[in-house]
Design an enzyme around this catalytic site. Structure first.
Site, PDB file in Angstrom:
ATOM      1  N   SER A  21       0.827  -1.219   0.000  1.00 40.75           N
ATOM      2  CA  SER A  21       0.000   0.000   0.000  1.00 40.75           C
ATOM      3  C   SER A  21       0.856   1.263   0.000  1.00 40.75           C
ATOM      4  CB  SER A  21      -0.962   0.012   1.193  1.00 40.75           C
ATOM      5  OG  SER A  21      -0.285  -0.241   2.403  1.00 40.75           O
ATOM      6  N   ARG A  77       2.989  -4.689  17.056  1.00 44.41           N
ATOM      7  CA  ARG A  77       1.617  -4.177  16.915  1.00 44.41           C
ATOM      8  C   ARG A  77       0.626  -5.246  17.352  1.00 44.41           C
ATOM      9  NH1 ARG A  77       1.457  -2.759  10.735  1.00 44.41           N
ATOM     10  NH2 ARG A  77       2.245  -4.883  10.756  1.00 44.41           N
ATOM     11  N   ASP A  82      -2.477  -8.534  11.905  1.00 40.66           N
ATOM     12  CA  ASP A  82      -3.822  -8.887  11.449  1.00 40.66           C
ATOM     13  C   ASP A  82      -4.414 -10.071  12.185  1.00 40.66           C
ATOM     14  OD1 ASP A  82      -3.947  -6.891   9.457  1.00 40.66           O
ATOM     15  OD2 ASP A  82      -2.580  -8.076   8.247  1.00 40.66           O
TER      16      ASP A  82
HETATM   17  N1  AMX Z   1       1.033 -19.981   6.400  1.00 39.79           N
HETATM   18  C1  AMX Z   1       1.508 -20.912   5.564  1.00 39.79           C
HETATM   19  N2  AMX Z   1       2.589 -20.754   4.788  1.00 39.79           N
HETATM   20  C2  AMX Z   1       3.242 -19.596   4.901  1.00 39.79           C
HETATM   21  C3  AMX Z   1       2.834 -18.582   5.778  1.00 39.79           C
HETATM   22  C4  AMX Z   1       1.679 -18.793   6.539  1.00 39.79           C
HETATM   23  N3  AMX Z   1       1.172 -17.862   7.370  1.00 39.79           N
HETATM   24  N4  AMX Z   1       3.687 -17.533   5.671  1.00 39.79           N
HETATM   25  C5  AMX Z   1       4.594 -17.899   4.744  1.00 39.79           C
HETATM   26  N5  AMX Z   1       4.322 -19.131   4.277  1.00 39.79           N
HETATM   27  C6  AMX Z   1       5.017 -19.863   3.216  1.00 39.79           C
HETATM   28  C7  AMX Z   1       5.001 -19.016   1.935  1.00 39.79           C
HETATM   29  O1  AMX Z   1       3.770 -19.172   1.236  1.00 39.79           O
HETATM   30  C8  AMX Z   1       6.188 -19.590   1.196  1.00 39.79           C
HETATM   31  O2  AMX Z   1       5.796 -20.810   0.613  1.00 39.79           O
HETATM   32  P1  AMX Z   1       6.309 -21.254  -0.864  1.00 39.79           P
HETATM   33  O3  AMX Z   1       7.797 -21.328  -0.731  1.00 39.79           O
HETATM   34  O4  AMX Z   1       5.630 -22.555  -1.096  1.00 39.79           O
HETATM   35  O5  AMX Z   1       5.878 -20.170  -1.808  1.00 39.79           O
HETATM   36  C9  AMX Z   1       7.168 -19.888   2.324  1.00 39.79           C
HETATM   37  O6  AMX Z   1       6.377 -19.993   3.539  1.00 39.79           O
HETATM   38  C10 AMX Z   1       8.218 -18.809   2.547  1.00 39.79           C
HETATM   39  O7  AMX Z   1       7.566 -17.570   2.701  1.00 39.79           O
HETATM   40  P2  AMX Z   1       8.218 -16.375   3.541  1.00 39.79           P
HETATM   41  O8  AMX Z   1       9.476 -15.965   2.844  1.00 39.79           O
HETATM   42  O9  AMX Z   1       8.296 -16.748   4.973  1.00 39.79           O
HETATM   43  O10 AMX Z   1       7.103 -15.257   3.427  1.00 39.79           O
HETATM   44  P3  AMX Z   1       6.892 -14.187   2.263  1.00 39.79           P
HETATM   45  O11 AMX Z   1       7.801 -13.040   2.510  1.00 39.79           O
HETATM   46  O12 AMX Z   1       6.947 -14.812   0.905  1.00 39.79           O
HETATM   47  O13 AMX Z   1       5.385 -13.753   2.490  1.00 39.79           O
HETATM   48  C11 AMX Z   1       3.478 -13.128   3.774  1.00 39.79           C
HETATM   49  C12 AMX Z   1       5.000 -12.956   3.596  1.00 39.79           C
HETATM   50  C13 AMX Z   1       2.996 -12.138   4.806  1.00 39.79           C
HETATM   51  C14 AMX Z   1       2.791 -12.791   2.445  1.00 39.79           C
HETATM   52  C15 AMX Z   1       3.204 -14.590   4.197  1.00 39.79           C
HETATM   53  O14 AMX Z   1       3.797 -14.837   5.456  1.00 39.79           O
HETATM   54  C16 AMX Z   1       1.730 -14.927   4.242  1.00 39.79           C
HETATM   55  O15 AMX Z   1       1.150 -15.276   3.200  1.00 39.79           O
HETATM   56  N6  AMX Z   1       1.074 -14.825   5.455  1.00 39.79           N
HETATM   57  C17 AMX Z   1      -0.339 -15.070   5.577  1.00 39.79           C
HETATM   58  C18 AMX Z   1      -1.117 -13.854   5.089  1.00 39.79           C
HETATM   59  C19 AMX Z   1      -0.973 -12.678   6.042  1.00 39.79           C
HETATM   60  O16 AMX Z   1      -1.130 -12.808   7.245  1.00 39.79           O
HETATM   61  N7  AMX Z   1      -0.723 -11.471   5.469  1.00 39.79           N
HETATM   62  C20 AMX Z   1      -0.641 -10.232   6.271  1.00 39.79           C
HETATM   63  C21 AMX Z   1       0.769  -9.660   6.342  1.00 39.79           C
HETATM   64  C22 AMX Z   1       0.783  -8.350   7.097  1.00 39.79           C
HETATM   65  C23 AMX Z   1       0.119  -7.267   6.291  1.00 39.79           C
HETATM   66  O17 AMX Z   1       0.633  -6.838   5.276  1.00 39.79           O
HETATM   67  N8  AMX Z   1      -1.047  -6.810   6.679  1.00 39.79           N
END
Ligand code: AMX
Length: 477
Positions: A280, A365, A415
């Protein structure tokens, strides 16, 4: 309810003898500008880091290539606002002084800190609350009409984007730019005016969207009280305040209503900014760099916030908690909860509310949201199984994610707690939570946009590489 016709904001430099934010900002500009321009002219060629193939294909991770004025995200300790942690801000930033038992600082104080790098006095924070309430009254009728004409089932984030983008017609920056009135030195002034108006309009836009999606046709569920703070007015217009200002649609007691307003101050105070690279903030900055006005620029930020991996996670978490609660046989059956989390990961789904692209510890947070619950766990929340499940997951989900071994950060992000607390008090429309996030997030990226214009930063235009160039870099055929 009737729209108030009391006085509008006038652009004088002080309110009741207190210097306003713009006046203080104007005083700070020469020194800050010189500081950055000095760095640019003397150290233009200093190397910051290496860009790897992994970063190019991996969402630009670990690639420090943006300038962001007000906040930095430390992977271990979390967000800092001009160097100050959330804990510091809770101690230092002015709170509301209206006799209520508010523990949370005013988001207006945070806005002052973001813009100026200074802690405002109580009077300065109060004058900013007043300024925003007065500015709010100029929300154009056309935008109100447009919002009321939208379909009830249009996603609230889409409604927010439409409402904000429509304000472009009234943008001081766009109109002056189009008529050739603006020189580069003056870009910031009208950008500031638009940014402050946008922030001021958000409580009413939010209230109207909420009224629309709850079947009230877009008519406000409460009024804007110009003697109250920005968060109070969001709550009032959602119909969530126990006072004559608001419909109090959930029949909150006075104490619940005070707590809800405090929750809103807390939530909107800590979500303002999370440095520049998140979707964002980055989208607002990028679109703004093409000299779009704050309304179009922040609409783009809102579009980014509407993604499930970013702001929409708040909505996903609540859905997830409610569903899990309806499927487990007992909230006390810990093994059943852990098994469900494992199954989720095995089916390659994410646990919403966990993980972060940069943070490597629990989000501070999240901790303050949890504190809010802890303080009321034997009273307000004692019978709420959704809240209990949220608390349990904050222990179990990191264990399961660690065992699974893929996630770089297995800890809760902000979140994972926020939406379900709003839900408890009666905001049951899951799709709506991200709109509240969008109110708060306006403050950081719009502060940056004002500073982008003060510094005269150029259009953003990174270089991309194609597959042939990637192969050549890797020396493969
Ligand atoms: N549940 C399951 N798997 C997860 C996970 C979770 N909460 N968080 C990360 N992973 C997985 C990723 O999908 C990725 O899998 P892949 O290699 O098969 O593609 C692997 O773990 C490595 O990911 P990462 O490097 O730890 O995370 P990232 O930087 O790629 O992504 C984020 C970060 C936030 C998108 C991810 O942790 C996620 O999808 N979390 C759940 C959604 C969420 O809570 N989003 C809110 C974030 C805060 C915000 O912006 N409001």
């Amino acid at each position: 309810m009737l729209r108030s016709t009391r006085r509008l904001y006038s652009h004088s430099s002080s309110y009741r003898g207190v210097k306003n934010l713009k006046t203080r900002l104007t005083e700070l500009i020469p020194e800050k500008k010189e500081e950055l321009l000095n760095i640019k002219s003397k150290f233009n060629n200093v190397k910051v880091g290496d860009i790897t193939i992994g970063s190019i294909i991996g969402g630009m991770r670990n690639n420090s290539s943006m300038f962001w004025q007000s906040t930095t995200l430390d992977p271990e300790t979390g967000i800092r606002f001009h160097g100050r942690t959330i804990e510091d801000c809770q101690k230092l930033l002015p709170k509301v002084k209206d006799g209520s038992k508010s523990n949370s600082f005013l988001p207006e104080s945070m806005l002052w800190l973001l813009m100026t790098s200074e802690i405002p006095t109580q009077d300065e924070a109060n004058s900013l609350s007043k300024e925003l309430a007065l500015r709010a009254k100029s929300l154009p009728q056309e935008t109100i009409k447009l919002l009321s004409d939208l379909p009830q089932d249009l996603h609230p984030m889409t409604q927010l984007v439409i409402g904000l983008a429509s304000l472009n017609k009234y943008s001081s920056f766009s109109n002056k730019y189009a008529s050739g009135q603006l020189g580069k030195e003056n870009y910031w002034d009208s950008t500031y005016e638009d940014a402050m108006n946008l922030i001021a309009y958000l409580p009413e836009i939010t209230g109207r969207i909420y009224s629309k999606i709850t079947g009230n046709g877009g008519e406000l569920l409460g009024v804007l009280n110009e003697d109250k703070d920005w968060s109070y007015n969001i709550c009032s217009m959602l119909g969530m305040v126990n006072s004559t200002d608001s419909s109090n649609r959930c029949n909150l007691t006075k104490s619940q209503s005070d707590d809800f307003i405090d929750l809103m101050r807390l939530y909107t105070g800590i979500h303002v900014d999370h440095e520049g690279g998140n979707v964002s903030a980055h989208a607002t900055h990028l679109v703004g760099s093409a000299l779009n006005d704050p309304f179009l620029s922040y609409s783009s930020g809102i579009l980014g916030l509407a993604g499930p991996l970013h702001g929409l996670a708040a909505q996903e978490v609540v859905r997830f908690l409610i569903q899990m609660n309806s499927e487990i046989t007992s909230i006390d059956d810990d093994q059943q909860i852990k098994d469900r989390l494992k199954n989720l990961l095995d089916s390659r789904k994410v646990i919403p509310g966990y993980g972060h692209a940069i943070l490597r510890k629990p989000d501070p947070r999240f901790n303050v949201m949890l504190d809010f619950v802890e303080k009321r766990k034997f009273t307000e929340f004692k019978d709420d199984d959704n809240i209990k499940l949220m608390q349990k997951l904050s222990t179990f989900a990191p264990q399961v994610l660690l065992e699974h071994g893929k996630t770089k950060n297995p800890y809760p992000n902000v979140d994972s707690a926020s939406g379900i607390i709003f839900y408890h008090y009666g905001l049951k429309e899951l799709l709506f939570f991200t709109v509240i996030f969008g109110c708060s997030r306006s403050m950081g990226p719009l502060t940056q946009l004002v500073w982008d214009r003060i510094y005269g930063l150029p259009i953003e235009r990174p270089k991309s590489v194609d597959i042939a160039q990637l192969k050549a870099l890797c020396k493969v055929n």
